[in-house]
Motif scaffolding. Structure first.
Motif, mmCIF file in Angstrom:
data_model
loop_
_atom_site.group_PDB
_atom_site.id
_atom_site.type_symbol
_atom_site.label_atom_id
_atom_site.label_comp_id
_atom_site.label_asym_id
_atom_site.label_seq_id
_atom_site.Cartn_x
_atom_site.Cartn_y
_atom_site.Cartn_z
ATOM 1 N N ARG A 69 28.969 1.784 66.447
ATOM 2 C CA ARG A 69 28.114 1.035 67.615
ATOM 3 C C ARG A 69 27.587 -0.419 67.235
ATOM 4 N NH1 ARG A 69 24.851 5.211 66.522
ATOM 5 N NH2 ARG A 69 23.403 4.937 64.672
ATOM 6 N N GLN A 93 45.126 6.787 64.708
ATOM 7 C CA GLN A 93 44.556 7.213 63.585
ATOM 8 C C GLN A 93 45.759 7.618 62.987
ATOM 9 O OE1 GLN A 93 42.128 10.715 65.073
ATOM 10 N NE2 GLN A 93 40.181 9.650 64.858
ATOM 11 N N ILE A 101 39.195 1.140 60.991
ATOM 12 C CA ILE A 101 38.968 0.762 61.585
ATOM 13 C C ILE A 101 38.749 2.105 62.032
ATOM 14 C CG2 ILE A 101 40.573 -1.019 61.927
ATOM 15 C CD1 ILE A 101 42.825 1.484 62.486
ATOM 16 N N GLU A 102 38.624 3.364 61.517
ATOM 17 C CA GLU A 102 38.886 5.090 62.010
ATOM 18 C C GLU A 102 37.743 4.606 63.441
ATOM 19 O OE1 GLU A 102 37.875 9.015 59.678
ATOM 20 O OE2 GLU A 102 39.794 7.329 58.806
ATOM 21 N N PRO A 103 36.558 4.053 62.691
ATOM 22 C CA PRO A 103 35.188 4.799 63.472
ATOM 23 C C PRO A 103 35.501 3.312 64.898
ATOM 24 C CG PRO A 103 34.546 3.702 61.938
ATOM 25 C CD PRO A 103 35.824 3.622 61.618
ATOM 26 N N LEU A 104 36.537 2.575 65.177
ATOM 27 C CA LEU A 104 36.002 1.524 65.781
ATOM 28 C C LEU A 104 36.835 1.671 67.169
ATOM 29 C CD1 LEU A 104 36.701 -1.400 63.277
ATOM 30 C CD2 LEU A 104 34.650 -0.674 63.930
ATOM 31 N N ASP A 105 36.697 1.001 68.087
ATOM 32 C CA ASP A 105 37.619 0.926 69.926
ATOM 33 C C ASP A 105 38.668 0.458 68.971
ATOM 34 O OD1 ASP A 105 38.574 1.044 71.776
ATOM 35 O OD2 ASP A 105 36.291 1.167 73.083
ATOM 36 N N PRO A 106 39.837 0.657 69.745
ATOM 37 C CA PRO A 106 41.085 0.329 68.915
ATOM 38 C C PRO A 106 41.132 -1.090 69.715
ATOM 39 C CG PRO A 106 41.717 2.654 69.757
ATOM 40 C CD PRO A 106 39.794 1.852 69.880
ATOM 41 N N ARG A 107 40.537 -0.567 71.402
ATOM 42 C CA ARG A 107 40.204 -2.212 71.791
ATOM 43 C C ARG A 107 39.355 -3.261 72.151
ATOM 44 N NH1 ARG A 107 38.681 1.732 77.081
ATOM 45 N NH2 ARG A 107 37.449 2.186 75.749
ATOM 46 N N ASP A 148 24.349 6.884 72.998
ATOM 47 C CA ASP A 148 26.239 6.019 72.814
ATOM 48 C C ASP A 148 27.100 6.199 73.816
ATOM 49 O OD1 ASP A 148 24.842 5.214 69.813
ATOM 50 O OD2 ASP A 148 25.292 6.766 69.076
ATOM 51 N N ASN A 161 42.968 1.263 57.004
ATOM 52 C CA ASN A 161 43.096 2.375 57.598
ATOM 53 C C ASN A 161 42.024 2.732 58.016
ATOM 54 O OD1 ASN A 161 45.505 3.186 58.987
ATOM 55 N ND2 ASN A 161 45.787 2.859 57.021
ATOM 56 N N PRO A 207 47.801 -0.182 61.005
ATOM 57 C CA PRO A 207 47.521 -1.305 62.198
ATOM 58 C C PRO A 207 47.857 -2.451 61.924
ATOM 59 C CG PRO A 207 46.190 -0.540 59.692
ATOM 60 C CD PRO A 207 46.803 0.228 60.208
ATOM 61 N N PRO A 260 43.371 -3.742 75.820
ATOM 62 C CA PRO A 260 43.170 -3.314 76.572
ATOM 63 C C PRO A 260 43.115 -3.951 77.834
ATOM 64 C CG PRO A 260 41.314 -4.317 75.414
ATOM 65 C CD PRO A 260 43.150 -4.177 75.197
ATOM 66 N N PHE A 287 39.366 -4.344 68.250
ATOM 67 C CA PHE A 287 40.169 -5.149 66.820
ATOM 68 C C PHE A 287 41.655 -5.549 66.665
ATOM 69 C CE2 PHE A 287 40.493 -0.725 65.454
ATOM 70 C CZ PHE A 287 41.528 -1.061 65.475
ATOM 71 N N LYS A 288 42.238 -6.637 66.552
ATOM 72 C CA LYS A 288 43.771 -6.675 65.876
ATOM 73 C C LYS A 288 43.464 -6.373 64.519
ATOM 74 C CE LYS A 288 47.495 -8.982 66.732
ATOM 75 N NZ LYS A 288 48.187 -9.834 68.060
ATOM 76 N N VAL A 289 44.674 -6.120 63.996
ATOM 77 C CA VAL A 289 45.282 -6.168 62.226
ATOM 78 C C VAL A 289 46.069 -7.466 62.165
ATOM 79 C CG1 VAL A 289 45.881 -5.238 60.456
ATOM 80 C CG2 VAL A 289 43.693 -3.880 62.118
ATOM 81 N N ARG A 292 30.000 -2.360 69.285
ATOM 82 C CA ARG A 292 29.597 -2.312 70.753
ATOM 83 C C ARG A 292 28.464 -3.603 70.976
ATOM 84 N NH1 ARG A 292 30.014 2.786 70.628
ATOM 85 N NH2 ARG A 292 27.537 3.489 70.763
ATOM 86 N N TYR A 308 51.150 -1.959 64.907
ATOM 87 C CA TYR A 308 50.386 -1.073 66.484
ATOM 88 C C TYR A 308 49.964 -1.981 67.031
ATOM 89 C CZ TYR A 308 46.158 1.061 65.289
ATOM 90 O OH TYR A 308 44.896 1.008 65.597
ATOM 91 N N GLU A 309 49.382 -2.714 68.170
ATOM 92 C CA GLU A 309 48.177 -2.779 68.710
ATOM 93 C C GLU A 309 48.147 -2.375 70.086
ATOM 94 O OE1 GLU A 309 47.155 -7.303 69.975
ATOM 95 O OE2 GLU A 309 48.936 -7.230 69.423
ATOM 96 N N VAL A 310 46.693 -2.540 70.839
ATOM 97 C CA VAL A 310 46.128 -1.918 71.154
ATOM 98 C C VAL A 310 45.772 -2.313 72.777
ATOM 99 C CG1 VAL A 310 44.491 -0.471 72.390
ATOM 100 C CG2 VAL A 310 45.324 0.350 71.100
ATOM 101 N N ARG A 314 35.221 -10.042 69.451
ATOM 102 C CA ARG A 314 36.523 -8.967 69.311
ATOM 103 C C ARG A 314 36.209 -8.985 67.801
ATOM 104 N NH1 ARG A 314 39.668 -6.693 72.098
ATOM 105 N NH2 ARG A 314 41.637 -7.323 70.704
ATOM 106 N N LYS A 321 42.659 7.097 70.744
ATOM 107 C CA LYS A 321 42.376 7.151 69.346
ATOM 108 C C LYS A 321 43.098 8.247 68.875
ATOM 109 C CE LYS A 321 38.828 5.473 66.835
ATOM 110 N NZ LYS A 321 36.969 5.457 66.882
#
Lengths: 500, 500
Positions: free
Chosen positions: B29, A324, B61-67, A432, B58, A328, A335, B69-71, B32, A331-333, B99, A320
């Motif tokens: 939240r 940050q 997506i800051e609070p999102l789990d990068p695993r 959480d 940008n 976006p 999992p 989503f995809k841009v 999730r 790149y791509e994450v 997703r 993360k």
């Protein structure tokens, strides 16, 4: 391999028809058996221009069930393909278990037409044959049947056939300037082909040269070869199915503890940062990374970052802090969890190869191909042979990526057992964070010592100059995140400096 | 929609920070929960040049789990994309269940930048808005959350921002001639945007206009909107989960028999050919088809052929007589069985949309998307609402393909119950054909009458001018194969004649 070929070989129409009736029936049956036994097959057809590759493939597929194979034509790279390592597009052509991929030209293009046409640069040429041999080894080790044909005709015959094609309105468009040029410089093309074939003729992936002046003879030889190879593969699969499988316990006990190389033993986990230090450095490093990401994009440099580590080791947090700072769109994450059924029907590296980033992009893997030598090894999801072979296979894959100009870094997030327990408990108590912890995490924890053996071996065997492991002291999250960021920033800066 | 926008809207830094802390926590939240409940989300970000789409994504997506989503960035079509129907590349961006896909520009390009730049031809322009509305309806009917933003700034502000970008060495490359031109002709671009938004603002997929002169205000509005929409979607999913599901029997009994439209009743299954007639016509037709295939390839015309029919109806045999005449580099056969788990995590049409052939190629489907209104309907694999909706969805899909210049033909292989039994028995007795027959075939046979109702309804509802059904009298294999071949040949010849 081509020098002593007798191009005068012929077959009578009658002889041909009798033989083919039998071969076609066999081939249809063999395809069904391969499907049943989930044996994947690749048939690569290479050859001189106008040697009859297309016609040959047409003849070959005649007895096949069209639902079970796919024909791929390999032309010059598209822009998108060009911005990936050269084997990437072929990984996208790999057959699932029980299926057949037929390739009209293949990865040999880089050593044949593309080389002759001056499209293969010196750097790629230097590594291509090695990359191909490793790739083919990896395929055949995974029991993919790989059948390679090279169709040969003389210069005289080639000229005759090109002329005939060019004269008909319906086929003239198929004859290119390149075809004429390669015909004119037949000897040079011949020499270069000879070199490519010699370098890549291996026991596991032999070339079959097809004398193709007589179309009947050529077709009969190709199909007889395919029949023979499939029969062998099926017999081999049956033999393997009967072999006893080593138990997991057996293979876990590999070596007296005192002699094992250890990468984790000397790690100082007390390293830490204050909150102020962390916030200051985080801001600076993210700013730098953000700028560097733009430069990577413009200069078309791809980056692969793989994260492994103990459960609750802080992979997610570290990723993360990287993302940050990234655009976006660049790149791509990924999992990585247990493979889905499409992935299971391919080689275990398939899902990673096909996810290799386009030049200028960053791919971040949250867990990775190293599952093969950790969880798959320890849980018995693959055989001892398979995980032992994997170190080399993984090194080869990462080397291909690096050869294509990719920056490859791998992070091991190291915490101790006490810290893990503290984090697990904390997660369970925080509504959480509860989703982050499962029964499986506790089960894995119980196998800590076995994992340590596997991790040590992995770190030692797969840390290379082109794709180093970075062990991150991660008991302090602040320290760990900064170390990851700093390592990435330094590596990119270093690369940019040394590759002007 | 844009006329009355108040671009002076602002938010103080302090107000913003307090609000965002709360929104970020909520959004994390909600992501999730959506993952858990397998709710797919699409966020499309459109807007004027330099309105801050990138910055906005940008921030989002800051609070999102990068695993999770995809841009995706939508630029001008690549060559490969250009040779597919225009929605094809967006189908490849669809999120799996749980997703999030974030689109930096989307399918609206065709009505916005591409239109302004003169890249959208008149024919595409005429159908684009309808295709988009049908596409979005299909997504939201499948409970995909679709959130569309349009970011607006004034011409003055746009000019200021473009200048600033152009002046810095690090960002200058991002400003294109097109950006300057669209800024210069702001009013024209504005008008064209207004038209696009009006045409595509629907209850199921409303536009949210974002006043973007003040970055804080814009970000807060975007993220508040996403939070609200996700909360609504989750509540909706919970509500749906509690609804009782109609039983299969209930939904199978739809209509008194006497009133149903029937496509199968009047079919004359006694049609047949002698072996000599068959062989002669086969040879002629295959020769023609082979020539036509070359012409299709050169003129870049794609073809979709779908085969449905009773088990043992002769789909495989008919497909084989087609493919024998085709260059294997220019067609692909897609055997369709139960969806795999990747396919299951997408819309049921996803696997077909993504397999649509490239211009100049032929895609043959052995079974198809019509499974939705046959086996899925009868076995209760989808709800009554879902299969009823499917007729329209399928027609829309085929219309999109036809609009893009694709020839679409669908074949129903019709045999009677006695002939089926004869073939089943024959298969069981022939060692080379036993693999073709399973218990499921016998089970399906027992439901013949129910299937007949579904097939009749399907044929009536989905036979269209742009994608007709051809009912093939298939009790005689010879007759059936020739009819299929002849229909394909005629359709291609007709198309070539009317599209010069």
């Amino acid at each position: 391999m081509l020098e002593k070929i007798d191009l005068s070989k012929k077959m009578s129409k009658k002889e041909f028809n009798t033989l083919m009736r039998e071969l076609d029936a066999k081939l249809g049956r063999l395809q069904r058996i391969c499907k049943e036994k989930r044996i994947p097959v690749i048939i690569a057809v290479e050859g001189f221009g106008a040697a009859g590759k297309g016609t040959m493939i047409n003849r070959l597929i005649e007895p096949l069930d069209p639902r079970g194979f796919k024909v791929y034509t390999t032309q010059s790279e598209t822009e998108n393909e060009h911005y990936h390592p050269f084997l990437w597009r072929f990984w996208n052509m790999m057959p699932g278990k029980g299926r057949i991929s037929i390739l009209d030209r293949s990865w040999y293009r880089i050593l044949l037409n593309d080389r002759f046409d001056g499209k293969t640069d010196a750097k790629s040429l230097a590594t291509a044959a090695d990359e191909i041999n490793s790739f083919e080894k990896l395929l055949t080790d995974d029991h993919i049947v790989l059948i390679k044909f090279f169709l040969v005709i003389s210069q005289k015959e080639q000229k005759k056939r090109l002329k005939k094609l060019a004269e008909s309105k319906e086929t003239a468009w198929r004859v290119t300037d390149g075809d004429w040029k390669r015909c004119e410089h037949y000897d040079e093309y011949f020499r270069l082909t000879e070199e490519a074939l010699q370098k890549t003729d291996r026991d596991n992936a032999p070339w079959t040269i097809i004398e193709s002046e007589d179309r009947e003879y050529a077709a009969a030889k190709v199909i007889s070869t395919v029949v023979k190879r499939l029969e062998d593969a099926i017999a081999d699969a049956d033999r393997r199915a009967k072999l006893p499988r080593a138990s997991v316990e057996e293979s876990a006990q590999i070596f007296p503890d005192a002699f094992r190389a250890s990468a984790l033993a000397g790690i100082d986990l007390s390293k830490t940062l204050t909150k102020e230090q962390y916030q200051k450095q985080l801001k600076e490093l993210q700013k730098k990374l953000s700028r560097l990401h733009g430069e990577l994009y413009q200069r078309r440099i791809p980056v692969v970052l793989a994260f492994e580590g103990w459960d609750a080791g802080g992979k997610g947090g570290a990723i993360k802090r990287l993302t940050q700072a990234l655009d976006p769109r660049g790149y791509e994450v990924h999992p990585v969890s247990a493979p889905n059924d499409l992935e299971k029907s391919h080689h275990y590296l398939w899902r990673f190869w096909t996810a290799v980033p386009k030049a200028g992009h960053i791919a971040i893997f949250d867990r990775s191909w190293y599952g093969r030598v950790m969880v798959e090894r320890l849980e018995g999801f693959c055989s001892e042979d398979e995980w032992r072979r994997a170190y080399k296979e993984i090194n080869n894959m990462e080397e291909c990526w690096a050869n294509s100009g990719c920056i490859v870094l791998k992070f091991w997030m190291q915490i101790d057992k006490d810290e893990q327990e503290r984090r697990f408990t904390e997660r369970q108590q925080n509504p959480d964070k509860q989703w982050k912890i499962t029964d499986e995490d506790w089960r894995n924890r119980a196998k800590w010592d076995q994992y340590e053996v596997a991790v040590d071996e992995m770190l030692v065997r797969t840390s290379t100059t082109y794709a180093p492991w970075i062990i991150v002291e991660a008991n302090s999250k602040y320290y760990a995140r900064i170390k990851v960021l700093k390592t990435v920033v330094d590596a990119i800066e270093q690369y940019l400096k040394t590759h002007k």
